[in-house]
Design an enzyme around this catalytic site. Sequence first.
Site, mmCIF file in Angstrom:
data_model
loop_
_atom_site.group_PDB
_atom_site.id
_atom_site.type_symbol
_atom_site.label_atom_id
_atom_site.label_comp_id
_atom_site.label_asym_id
_atom_site.label_seq_id
_atom_site.Cartn_x
_atom_site.Cartn_y
_atom_site.Cartn_z
ATOM 1 N N ASP A 32 0.859 -1.190 0.000
ATOM 2 C CA ASP A 32 0.000 0.000 0.000
ATOM 3 C C ASP A 32 0.896 1.240 0.000
ATOM 4 O O ASP A 32 2.120 1.120 -0.052
ATOM 5 C CB ASP A 32 -0.941 -0.007 1.221
ATOM 6 N N ASP A 36 1.354 4.841 2.321
ATOM 7 C CA ASP A 36 0.927 5.450 3.586
ATOM 8 C C ASP A 36 1.348 6.911 3.646
ATOM 9 O O ASP A 36 2.485 7.244 3.296
ATOM 10 C CB ASP A 36 1.583 4.696 4.759
ATOM 11 N N ASP A 52 -3.318 4.383 2.843
ATOM 12 C CA ASP A 52 -3.654 4.739 4.227
ATOM 13 C C ASP A 52 -3.297 6.199 4.467
ATOM 14 O O ASP A 52 -2.169 6.618 4.193
ATOM 15 C CB ASP A 52 -2.870 3.870 5.230
HETATM 16 P P1 TTP Z 1 1.965 -1.071 6.689
HETATM 17 O O1 TTP Z 1 1.500 -0.165 5.624
HETATM 18 O O2 TTP Z 1 1.065 -2.209 7.036
HETATM 19 O O3 TTP Z 1 3.388 -1.725 6.366
HETATM 20 P P2 TTP Z 1 4.646 -1.159 5.565
HETATM 21 O O4 TTP Z 1 4.343 0.171 4.953
HETATM 22 O O5 TTP Z 1 5.793 -1.203 6.509
HETATM 23 O O6 TTP Z 1 4.902 -2.253 4.459
HETATM 24 P P3 TTP Z 1 4.080 -2.459 3.084
HETATM 25 O O7 TTP Z 1 5.036 -2.143 1.991
HETATM 26 O O8 TTP Z 1 3.691 -3.901 3.104
HETATM 27 O O9 TTP Z 1 2.903 -1.555 3.097
HETATM 28 O O10 TTP Z 1 2.205 -0.275 8.041
HETATM 29 C C1 TTP Z 1 3.038 0.861 8.122
HETATM 30 C C2 TTP Z 1 3.240 1.279 9.541
HETATM 31 O O11 TTP Z 1 2.051 1.773 10.099
HETATM 32 C C3 TTP Z 1 3.672 0.124 10.446
HETATM 33 O O12 TTP Z 1 4.830 0.505 11.155
HETATM 34 C C4 TTP Z 1 2.571 -0.039 11.432
HETATM 35 C C5 TTP Z 1 1.888 1.305 11.408
HETATM 36 N N1 TTP Z 1 0.450 1.241 11.732
HETATM 37 C C6 TTP Z 1 0.025 1.807 12.913
HETATM 38 O O13 TTP Z 1 0.821 2.350 13.672
HETATM 39 N N2 TTP Z 1 -1.312 1.758 13.227
HETATM 40 C C7 TTP Z 1 -2.211 1.163 12.419
HETATM 41 O O14 TTP Z 1 -3.414 1.153 12.757
HETATM 42 C C8 TTP Z 1 -1.747 0.567 11.183
HETATM 43 C C9 TTP Z 1 -2.694 -0.101 10.239
HETATM 44 C C10 TTP Z 1 -0.411 0.636 10.886
HETATM 45 MN MN MN Z 2 2.594 0.440 3.837
HETATM 46 MN MN MN Z 3 -0.505 0.803 5.561
#
Ligand code: TTP
Ligand code: MN
Ligand code: MN
Length: 368
Positions: free
Chosen positions: A204, A206, A294
């Site tokens: 995703d 973020d 996100d």
């Molecule tokens: P992710 O997007 O799940 O993981 P990522 O970006 O490290 O890897 P990917 O490439 O698979 O997307 O989560 C990112 C960070 O956000 C992770 O450190 C956990 C944090 N997080 C929170 O702190 N609270 C939440 O509710 C969620 C969903 C994530």
């Molecule tokens: Mn992510």
């Molecule tokens: Mn995420």
Amino acid sequence: QKPGLELAVVSVPSYACQRHTPLLHHNITLTDALSILAENAELGENEGRGVAFRRAAALLKSLPQEVRGAEQLRGLPCLGEHSLRVIKEVLEDGVSLEVETTTHSEQFKAMKALTGIFGVGAKTADRWFREGIHTPSDLQRSGHTLNRAQRAGLQYYDELNLPVTKSEAVAIGQIVERAVHAVLPGAEITLIGGFRRGKQTGHDVDFLITHPDEGREEGLMPKVVSWLEAQGFLLYQKTTGNSYLESKEGPARPASNMDRFERCFSIFRLNPHTHSDSPHPLPQTLVVVAVRVDLVVSPYSQFAFALLGWTGSKLFERELRRWAVHEKAMTLSSHALYDRKRYLRASSEEEIFAHLGLEYIPPCDRNA
Ligand code: TTP
Ligand code: MN
Ligand code: MN
Ligand code: MN
């Protein structure tokens, strides 16, 4: 002397947040094997076991060279009996029987496929698996009532399981910036998660949004979402308002690791023309490029904590909190750091590491 025989005498600290863990490392075969077992434990809701395998994998990721023999591992932390056994097997035979058995097991494959549907967690997937549902198509045929997230997850299953590229992330960032600035000029948008750690692909994208005038960010998300919807950028969204707890001194310690920021979990529709290396060549008029996005909103005073908490990796975050509690008697969340009752202010990640008595680890070295 064999190269790397001196590995064990190098002292390696035991918390992942004390180490530099780059994205590219020297022990992929070993960490891939351990990650399969970690994933299997997590899918079976055995969190403790999952963390043990993740910690072992993270230790290997931080080593400066390839491990060639088990004797090099003597004296290293984080390697439990089970992980060591798997590592030795892979070093000697090239594969681990347990990893092979797991990879090929019907249950593991089904659980991966089902939890790969956006909106489906391990509990739900397990229930379906025990009813004989093993694939998204089985689920579609089953006639089960799905919630809105799961319906979107099923509808865009193939698209959402393609890795998001860096250029797609950049394109999404430009859209988010236009949306945010249209409704709140002066707001600041930061790429977080895996892309901030330097990953070239992700599951995703973020973003963390804030505004230098504390309070201006309140209620921002519904306005951003309206703008995005009016422009046709959203295939799905679920917005949650903030639920801050305030104490006399500062943001209260949340009861769980789940934070209380205003947020939006969404699926964006990206025009394939807007970025250059889209993995969807043709026919462009029929292609829906669906990307999980996100969005998180934080007040300016909590920005550094939110940034640190949302940059990951998940294991790095977990280790930071464990270090805080066990080594410093502090509590760290994505909102605040407390030294017992005292709120410790910070306006940068560097300050938070300093409060914690840790060397600063840059995002690109948090790939534990
Ligand atoms: P992710 O997007 O799940 O993981 P990522 O970006 O490290 O890897 P990917 O490439 O698979 O997307 O989560 C990112 C960070 O956000 C992770 O450190 C956990 C944090 N997080 C929170 O702190 N609270 C939440 O509710 C969620 C969903 C994530
Ligand atoms: Mn992510
Ligand atoms: Mn995420
Ligand atoms: Mn895609």
